[in-house]
Enzyme design. Sequence first.
Site, PDB file in Angstrom:
ATOM      1  N   ASP A 135       3.531  40.363  23.430  1.00 17.50           N
ATOM      2  CA  ASP A 135       4.858  39.933  23.016  1.00 17.50           C
ATOM      3  C   ASP A 135       5.537  39.154  24.130  1.00 17.50           C
ATOM      4  OD1 ASP A 135       7.251  40.162  21.163  1.00 17.50           O
ATOM      5  OD2 ASP A 135       8.043  41.001  23.026  1.00 17.50           O
ATOM      6  N   GLY A 170      18.835  46.108  17.895  1.00 18.30           N
ATOM      7  CA  GLY A 170      17.739  45.521  17.120  1.00 18.30           C
ATOM      8  C   GLY A 170      16.959  46.499  16.276  1.00 18.30           C
ATOM      9  N   GLY A 207       1.575   5.334   1.078  1.00 16.37           N
ATOM     10  CA  GLY A 207       1.566   5.986   2.387  1.00 16.37           C
ATOM     11  C   GLY A 207       2.792   5.687   3.207  1.00 16.37           C
ATOM     12  N   HIS A 208       3.717   4.862   2.642  1.00 14.55           N
ATOM     13  CA  HIS A 208       4.936   4.484   3.364  1.00 14.55           C
ATOM     14  C   HIS A 208       6.178   5.148   2.786  1.00 14.55           C
ATOM     15  CE1 HIS A 208       2.436   1.610   5.357  1.00 14.55           C
ATOM     16  NE2 HIS A 208       2.233   0.895   4.268  1.00 14.55           N
ATOM     17  N   GLY A 225       0.817  -1.197   0.000  1.00 11.31           N
ATOM     18  CA  GLY A 225       0.000   0.000   0.000  1.00 11.31           C
ATOM     19  C   GLY A 225       0.856   1.253   0.000  1.00 11.31           C
ATOM     20  N   ASP A 239      -1.129  -8.270   1.186  1.00 13.28           N
ATOM     21  CA  ASP A 239       0.118  -8.341   0.420  1.00 13.28           C
ATOM     22  C   ASP A 239       0.497  -9.792   0.139  1.00 13.28           C
ATOM     23  OD1 ASP A 239       0.312  -5.610   0.407  1.00 13.28           O
ATOM     24  OD2 ASP A 239       1.789  -5.485   2.010  1.00 13.28           O
ATOM     25  N   ASP A 295       8.665  31.608  17.382  1.00 11.49           N
ATOM     26  CA  ASP A 295       9.123  30.264  17.058  1.00 11.49           C
ATOM     27  C   ASP A 295       9.085  29.313  18.246  1.00 11.49           C
ATOM     28  OD1 ASP A 295      11.116  31.394  18.525  1.00 11.49           O
ATOM     29  OD2 ASP A 295      12.636  31.325  16.959  1.00 11.49           O
ATOM     30  N   HIS A 332       0.059   1.184   9.338  1.00 14.43           N
ATOM     31  CA  HIS A 332      -1.131   1.514   8.562  1.00 14.43           C
ATOM     32  C   HIS A 332      -2.106   2.360   9.369  1.00 14.43           C
ATOM     33  CE1 HIS A 332       0.251  -2.317   6.587  1.00 14.43           C
ATOM     34  NE2 HIS A 332       0.296  -1.428   5.607  1.00 14.43           N
ATOM     35  N   GLY A 384       8.687  38.389  24.593  1.00 15.89           N
ATOM     36  CA  GLY A 384       9.891  39.019  25.117  1.00 15.89           C
ATOM     37  C   GLY A 384       9.586  40.104  26.127  1.00 15.89           C
TER      38      GLY A 384
END
Length: 566
Positions: A548, A478, A59-60, A57, A113, A394, A222, A550
Site C-alpha cells: 500500500d 476512515g 478516425g478524425h 477518411g 481527398d 489513482d 493519419h 499510503g
Amino acid sequence: MVKKLVNAPRAVVQEMLEGFVALAPGQALLEGETVVVRSDVPAALGARKVAVLSGGGSGHEPAHAGYVGTGMLHAAVAGDVFTSPSADAVLAAIRAVAGTAGALLIVKNYTGDRLNFGLAAELARAEGIPTEVVVVADDVALRETVEPERRRGIAGVVLVHKVAGAAAAAGASLAQVAREATEAAAGLGSMGVALGPCTVPAAGRPGFTLGEGEVELGLGIHGEQGVRRVAHQPADALVDTLLSAIVEDRELGRGDRVALMVNGLGGTPPMELAIMTRRALAFLAERGLKVERAWQGTFLSALEMPGCSLTLLKVDDARLARLDAPTEAPAWPGRGQVVLQRKVVTARGALPTVEGHPKPQPVMARVRAAALAVADAWDAAEARLTELDSQAGDGDLGLSLARGAAAIRALPERAWATPAGALTELGQALRRNIGGSSGPFYATALLRAARYLANRPVDTAAWAKAFEVGVEAVSELGGARPGDRTMVDALHPAAVAFTRAVREGRSPGEAWEEATRAAEQGAQDTASMSPRLGRASYLGERAKGIPDAGAVAVVIGMKALGGSGR
C-alpha cells in the site's frame, strides 16, 4: 486482435456513423453510403441554398459528421479509417443535398481527398450541379519543406466549415461562399505535437514508435510521423514552439485579431488541453495579438493519438459574425467568447492572522528540523510513491505529498512556537495542500495529537500518547483497522511499538527505531493483504503483491524523522 472497442475493422465506419446519427436529431444516413446528411434538406431543388460538404477518411471524429447541421455542413462523406472516400460516395452526397444554388466541397490537402472530391465535382458539374472546391492546407510545420499549396490540411478545416456554413445559411451565392471559405483557408495556420502514435484498427499496430522522452513536432493526422522528433518539454515550451511557428508563417503582428483553436488529437484529456490553452492565451497577449474567440476541445482527432494542435485564424468583424452565427451541428462548441483577465474570487470570512505568538524555543527547532526532513523525504520519494499508487490506486499520492512538503517548508517561524501549535499548523497546512484522502488523514492525526499535547508538559511519554491518539483518529475517520491494507497497517504497529519501548525505558531514539521497524514490517505485510477500503478495494485480489502506497509513505516519513535526530 488489436484492443479496441470495435466488432470488426471492416464494419467500423458504418457502425460508428450509425451511433453518431442515432443521437443527432438533425442528421440522417444516406442509404447505401457512409454519408451523413442533414435531415432538413428541402425536397425541391430550387428551395435549397448553397450546400456545403466536406469529409475524408474516418478516425478524425468528431470531424466530419459532427459538423453536419444547420449553419455548418449539409453532408459529410466518410471513407475508411485514414482513407479518402470514393468519388462515387462524394457524388452521391452532392446529389442528396445540392440544388440549383450549387455545392461547395471543402477538402483537406491530401492527394486522395483532392482527387476523389475533385473528380466528384467534375461529375456533378457534368450533371448540371454548380460545384466549387476549396482546399485547406493549414499545416505550417511544412513551411520549410514544401510550397504553401502542398501543405497538409489539419484541424483548421473546422473553422472553414463554420465560416462557409454560416455564409451559406445566410443565403450567400456559391461564388460568395467559395470566396469566404478560400479567404478563411488562406488566413489559417495550424501546427501540432504528438506525444505518441495511434493504431489503425485494420493495421493492429502503432504507426510509429517514440522514445520515453521524445515527442513528434508537426504531426499529420493519419498516424504518420511529424516533421522532427525532439525531447519532451513542458507544456508552456511546446505551446511557444507551435505558436511561434504559426505567428511567423502567417505574419501576424501586434494589433492583429485572431481566433484560437486548441485541438486534442483523441488521446489528450481536457486537463492538458486547458494547460495548453492557458499558455496560448498568455503567449498571444504578450505579442500584442487580440484573441477574439477561442475554443478548446477535440475537434479533429487522429484516433487515440495523445497530443494536440493549435490553430490561429485571422479575423475581422465580418468573419467573426460567421463564427458567431448559430448552428445546430452537434460537435460545434459554441461562441468561444474569451475573458482574458484573470478571475479570482476572494473567500469571505477568512481567519485573521494572529500575531504575538511566543518565539520558538530551542526544543521546537528540533521539531521544525524533523518536519523539514519529512518534507525532503516525501519530495525524494515522489516518483516511487506515484508508481506504487498507480498500480493499485489513482496515482496521485506522490504529487500530493510533494505539495504537502512545500506546505511544510512555507510555514512561518511563528508556527513552531509550541508543540501543540506546531502540530496544529502542520495539520492545517497539510489539510489545505494534500489532495485526496491523505490530506484529511494526516490533518486529523496531527490536530488530534495537538489537542492532547495542549496545556500539558511535553516529554517522551506525552509524544508517545499523542502518536497513539493521532493513529486512533485516522482509524475513526476512515474506518480502517489493521489488516485492511491502508496506512493504518504501518501506523498502528508503530504506535504500539513506540509506546511499549518508551514504557520499557528505552531512549527516544531507540524507541523510534523500534517504531520505524514495526511500521516497515506493517507496510511490507500489506502486499499480501486483500484491500477492503479505498480505491485498491476495487481491484480485489489483483492488488496483491503491491504494498500500500499510503503505508509506504508513512515509513518514509518515520525514517526521515529518525534520521533528523528526533
